[in-house]
Motif scaffolding. Structure first.
Motif, mmCIF file in Angstrom:
data_model
loop_
_atom_site.group_PDB
_atom_site.id
_atom_site.type_symbol
_atom_site.label_atom_id
_atom_site.label_comp_id
_atom_site.label_asym_id
_atom_site.label_seq_id
_atom_site.Cartn_x
_atom_site.Cartn_y
_atom_site.Cartn_z
ATOM 1 N N ASN A 23 37.763 43.614 50.124
ATOM 2 C CA ASN A 23 39.035 43.836 50.540
ATOM 3 C C ASN A 23 39.142 43.188 51.843
ATOM 4 O OD1 ASN A 23 39.738 45.941 48.674
ATOM 5 N ND2 ASN A 23 38.649 47.480 49.680
ATOM 6 N N LEU A 40 36.507 36.584 45.441
ATOM 7 C CA LEU A 40 37.813 37.005 46.305
ATOM 8 C C LEU A 40 37.985 38.524 46.156
ATOM 9 C CD1 LEU A 40 40.022 35.396 47.681
ATOM 10 C CD2 LEU A 40 41.313 35.368 45.810
ATOM 11 N N CYS A 41 37.166 39.263 45.596
ATOM 12 C CA CYS A 41 37.037 40.789 45.087
ATOM 13 C C CYS A 41 37.064 41.769 46.525
ATOM 14 C CB CYS A 41 36.176 41.127 44.134
ATOM 15 S SG CYS A 41 36.505 40.486 42.579
ATOM 16 N N GLU A 99 49.410 37.252 43.663
ATOM 17 C CA GLU A 99 48.388 37.660 44.789
ATOM 18 C C GLU A 99 47.382 36.729 45.235
ATOM 19 O OE1 GLU A 99 46.828 41.188 43.232
ATOM 20 O OE2 GLU A 99 48.695 42.249 42.686
ATOM 21 N N SER A 100 47.056 35.646 44.498
ATOM 22 C CA SER A 100 46.276 34.681 45.015
ATOM 23 C C SER A 100 46.647 33.149 44.579
ATOM 24 C CB SER A 100 44.767 34.950 44.578
ATOM 25 O OG SER A 100 44.977 35.009 43.147
ATOM 26 N N LYS A 154 43.895 34.308 49.280
ATOM 27 C CA LYS A 154 44.676 36.004 49.021
ATOM 28 C C LYS A 154 45.927 35.380 49.676
ATOM 29 C CE LYS A 154 41.229 39.742 48.285
ATOM 30 N NZ LYS A 154 40.512 40.606 49.127
ATOM 31 N N SER A 196 46.941 35.094 39.797
ATOM 32 C CA SER A 196 46.408 33.967 40.316
ATOM 33 C C SER A 196 47.170 33.018 39.769
ATOM 34 C CB SER A 196 44.999 33.820 40.300
ATOM 35 O OG SER A 196 44.050 34.832 40.679
ATOM 36 N N TYR A 244 38.961 39.370 59.136
ATOM 37 C CA TYR A 244 38.856 39.114 57.724
ATOM 38 C C TYR A 244 37.676 38.047 57.690
ATOM 39 C CZ TYR A 244 43.393 40.590 56.683
ATOM 40 O OH TYR A 244 44.793 41.407 56.401
#
Length: 294
Positions: free
Chosen positions: A116, A113-114, A89-90, A152, A13, A234
């Motif tokens: 999917n 944020l975990c 990634e974030s 993300k 991150s 999402y």
């Protein structure tokens, strides 16, 4: 003490603060990040004044913060470019006029944020009409609270590549197929007693947004992307606004007031700068040399 999973998440991150001629509040934002956020962070300087550019370089050098210089562009376009170019990634986006008051927001964002299907974690607002601001028949579209939000990169980048931007967008809905004419029609609401001129016959042409047919829809920065990613399946992980009120201070619109001198919906720069320096002296004593104090 960070857990192993938190350490791994922080390696992937990055926090980003964007500065536009707002040195003192940016200094406070960075100091609060250093105290309450463990992920590496970047100062993006889009300042146009030479003295402010120098201040940003000196601030980054003193704090050991990576500095990236970028030309000034609309906020949404800068965000688009950052996500398209990022190798993280974030990304935690934090406005330069925000101060973290505890580590609670970042910790809860990282944990949230975990999932999917989660594209971002933070605070969000629902669709709401703007009657309270004397703008009748106008809808302010739902969006994430841009001053502090963890994203993300993957889903956001894909949305931008699909043509959906962070840029603000306006839709005039009286005659959706004729935006210029619809804009002229909406101008009637600015006239004395104009708010009474709903012109109900236009409803046959207007589109529904939720359960109503507003004459005007304001997609502020990030709102189009927010709506698009929700439509794609999402999820936005919403944090409790009480946490924002307790753990985040926001000077609201300091950068905007710098770019638009006639903006009345923002904290005055001199007031914000003076308060930021006072906060640094009281809560971060010795963290900045006198040469960076104003």
């Amino acid at each position: 003490m960070l857990t192993g999973s938190e350490k791994t998440a922080n390696m992937l991150s990055r926090a980003i603060v964007i500065n536009v001629d707002t040195g003192p509040v940016t200094a406070l934002a960075l100091l609060s990040l250093q105290r309450y956020c463990t992920m590496p962070f970047l100062l993006v300087d889009c300042s146009t004044q030479a003295a402010e550019q120098t201040y940003a370089r000196q601030l980054a050098d003193h704090l050991g913060v990576e500095l990236e210089l970028r030309p000034l562009k609309p906020h949404g376009q800068t965000l688009d470019n950052l996500f398209l170019e990022s190798r993280s990634e974030s990304i935690l986006i934090m406005d330069s006029d925000v101060e973290l008051l505890s580590d609670g927001p970042v910790r809860k964002m990282t944990a949230g944020l975990c999932g999917n299907d989660v594209f971002a974690v933070g605070f969000s607002s629902d669709d709401h009409m703007l009657d309270a601001l004397n703008i009748p028949y106008a809808l302010y579209a739902a969006r994430m609270w841009i001053p502090l939000c963890l994203f993300k990169v993957g889903p956001v980048r894909k949305a931008i590549e699909d043509g959906i931007s962070f840029m603000h967008h306006e839709i005039y809905n009286d005659l959706p197929g004729h935006q210029l004419l619809s804009k002229w029609l909406f101008a009637r609401h600015r006239l004395p007693m104009g708010s009474l001129l709903k012109l109900r016959f236009l409803d046959r042409y207007s589109k529904f947004y939720g359960s109503s047919k507003p004459s005007f829809i304001n997609y502020d920065t990030g709102a189009l992307l927010y709506a698009y990613l929700l439509q794609q399946g999402y999820h936005f992980h919403q944090l409790d606004w009480i946490l924002q009120q307790q753990s985040v201070a926001h000077y609201h619109g300091v950068t905007r007031s710098r770019l638009n001198w006639f903006d009345n919906n923002s904290t005055r720069r001199k007031v914000a700068f003076r308060h930021a320096m006072q906060r640094i002296r009281e809560h971060y004593p010795g963290c900045l040399p006198e040469s960076l104090m104003r």
